[in-house]
Enzyme design. Structure first.
Site, PDB file in Angstrom:
ATOM      1  CB  THR A 160     123.190  11.779  44.433  1.00  0.00           C
ATOM      2  OG1 THR A 160     123.896  11.819  45.563  1.00  0.00           O
ATOM      3  CG2 THR A 160     122.735  13.373  43.893  1.00  0.00           C
TER       4      THR A 160
ATOM      5  CE1 TYR B  17     121.920  15.251  48.264  1.00  0.00           C
ATOM      6  CE2 TYR B  17     121.142  13.177  47.478  1.00  0.00           C
ATOM      7  CZ  TYR B  17     122.136  14.222  48.009  1.00  0.00           C
ATOM      8  OH  TYR B  17     123.867  13.919  47.570  1.00  0.00           O
TER       9      TYR B  17
ATOM     10  CB  THR C 180     129.797  10.678  43.075  1.00  0.00           C
ATOM     11  OG1 THR C 180     128.921  11.549  44.897  1.00  0.00           O
ATOM     12  CG2 THR C 180     128.923  10.690  42.150  1.00  0.00           C
ATOM     13  CG  ASP C 181     130.066  10.571  48.997  1.00  0.00           C
ATOM     14  OD1 ASP C 181     130.184  11.912  47.526  1.00  0.00           O
ATOM     15  OD2 ASP C 181     128.669  10.668  49.572  1.00  0.00           O
TER      16      ASP C 181
ATOM     17  CE  LYS D 145     131.807  13.469  44.794  1.00  0.00           C
ATOM     18  NZ  LYS D 145     130.857  13.028  46.197  1.00  0.00           N
TER      19      LYS D 145
ATOM     20  CD  GLU E 286     160.338  12.904  50.788  1.00  0.00           C
ATOM     21  OE1 GLU E 286     160.351  13.401  51.477  1.00  0.00           O
ATOM     22  OE2 GLU E 286     160.120  14.232  50.379  1.00  0.00           O
TER      23      GLU E 286
HETATM   24  N1  ASP Z   1     126.356  10.952  49.209  1.00  0.00           N
HETATM   25  C1  ASP Z   1     126.549  10.822  47.889  1.00  0.00           C
HETATM   26  C2  ASP Z   1     126.578   9.166  47.697  1.00  0.00           C
HETATM   27  O1  ASP Z   1     127.586   9.005  47.294  1.00  0.00           O
HETATM   28  C3  ASP Z   1     126.267  11.554  46.959  1.00  0.00           C
HETATM   29  C4  ASP Z   1     126.290  11.088  45.748  1.00  0.00           C
HETATM   30  O2  ASP Z   1     125.755  10.218  44.863  1.00  0.00           O
HETATM   31  O3  ASP Z   1     126.996  12.305  44.913  1.00  0.00           O
HETATM   32  O4  ASP Z   1     126.210   8.498  48.036  1.00  0.00           O
END
Ligand code: ASP
Length: 355
Positions: free
Chosen positions: A39, A52, A118-119, A191, A312
């Site tokens: 992103t 996007y 971020t994923d 995340k 457990e």
């Molecule tokens: N789908 C995006 C990615 O991981 C989301 C992000 O970058 O926040 O590339």
């Protein structure tokens, strides 16, 4: 003064100024940005839409969009890939690790910034934490909003990531992630929100530090083994053994475990309920798989807390490994690296208590 004298004086001043400018340039740290997409490199048609295209903006355009960034360091950019991190692959991760090791071996490279979606950022960060062979700072950065959004978070994140990568105090702390002023460690961060800008948290270990407009303050050193102390070497690795993650739930179907084994999984991570548990039928399927030599790691779908050995579930009897603090996605990375050479489950358990 004659015209000649004036010209020669002006030339001398110009030479002095250029020498001073190049001395200042040499004093700044040299940072390489390796761009992978996400992103932070995303663009949308308007500033307020949720949808996007990720990975649409090149690294040079990203650098150009951050005022003052070139005062922090001499910056060079390289495009490694341009994907949303949902499409991050082990091929790209291996290319990154090898390139970073090559760059950081050079005396004139002081640190690396990796721009990333971020994923799956926590997976790449943890992989690099085990595969990079240098003490120099390696910082991953992304953004939750695309570059075209109102209040895009990418430019300041990138500025702060460069400030951390250029900071001698970031040395020896393992691979770091810098997002929204927070500096976090690859082992502990995860995340936590699908959309919020403050998405990354380190629930068990807390922050490594903070960066306020590039002024850094450190609180913690990540405690687990990493980088130069890591025994994993990916120099000659081209492919990893298959490791699947299976999500446990009430009345879970055990045949998912049998299907993973039938499809050639060398290891299975169970995102277990609670303390890494699953129903009786699934425990039996996992035990059958372990008897065939498939390594079963019990992690947890619960966001915080660790999975304890023999708490457990009788791991000794069933031949399982407990993931300790690693969440399922990071347990998978460690297991893939562990399976690159023959190891007993006892040795693999030891790795989960070390990394
Ligand atoms: N789908 C995006 C990615 O991981 C989301 C992000 O970058 O926040 O590339």
């Amino acid at each position: 003064m004659t015209n000649r004298k004036i010209v020669s004086k002006l030339l001398a001043i110009a030479m002095l100024l250029s020498a001073l400018a190049s001395a200042a340039q040499q004093k700044k740290p040299n940072i390489v940005i390796l761009a992978t997409g996400g992103t932070i490199a995303g663009a949308a048609a308007t500033g307020t839409q949720a949808g996007y295209t990720s990975g649409a903006v090149t690294i040079d355009a990203m650098i150009a969009a951050v005022p003052g960034i070139k005062d922090l360091a001499n910056i060079q950019g390289e495009q490694i890939s341009n994907v949303g991190s949902q499409d991050m692959s082990f091929n790209i991760m291996l290319t990154l690790a090898k390139r970073i090791n090559g760059l950081l071996a050079k005396p004139n490279v002081d640190g690396i910034v990796v721009t990333h979606g971020t994923d799956t950022m926590e997976e790449t960060a943890f992989f690099l934490n085990l595969a990079v062979k240098s003490d120099k700072p390696v910082v991953l950065v992304g953004s939750m909003r695309p570059s075209t959004a109102v209040s895009a978070d990418g430019p300041l994140n990138l500025y702060e990531a460069i400030a951390v990568a250029a900071d001698p105090n970031a040395t020896g702390r393992g691979v770091l992630v810098v997002m929204n002023d927070w500096i976090e460690g690859a082992h502990s961060l995860t995340k936590t929100s699908t959309t919020a800008v403050q998405t990354f948290m380190s629930p068990l270990r807390g922050l490594v530090g903070v960066s306020a407009y590039g002024k850094n303050d450190y609180y913690n050193n990540p405690e687990w083994k990493h980088t130069t102390a890591s025994e994993f070497d990916v120099t000659n690795v081209a492919k990893f053994p298959r490791v699947d993650i299976i999500f446990a739930c009430a009345d879970m179907s055990p045949d998912l475990i049998d299907a993973a084994v039938a499809n050639g999984a060398a290891g299975i991570v169970i995102a277990g309920v609670g303390n890494g548990n699953m129903n009786k039928a699934s425990l039996e399927a996992a035990e059958r798989a372990a008897k065939k030599g498939v390594v079963i790691v019990r992690s947890s779908r619960v966001p915080t807390g660790s999975v304890g050995r023999n708490v457990e579930v009788n791991d000794d009897e069933m031949g399982f490994v407990a993931s300790d603090e690693l969440n399922p996605q990071k347990a998978r990375i460690l297991l893939m690296l562990a399976l690159l050479k023959p190891r007993t489950t006892t040795q693999i358990q030891e790795l989960f208590l070390t990394y």
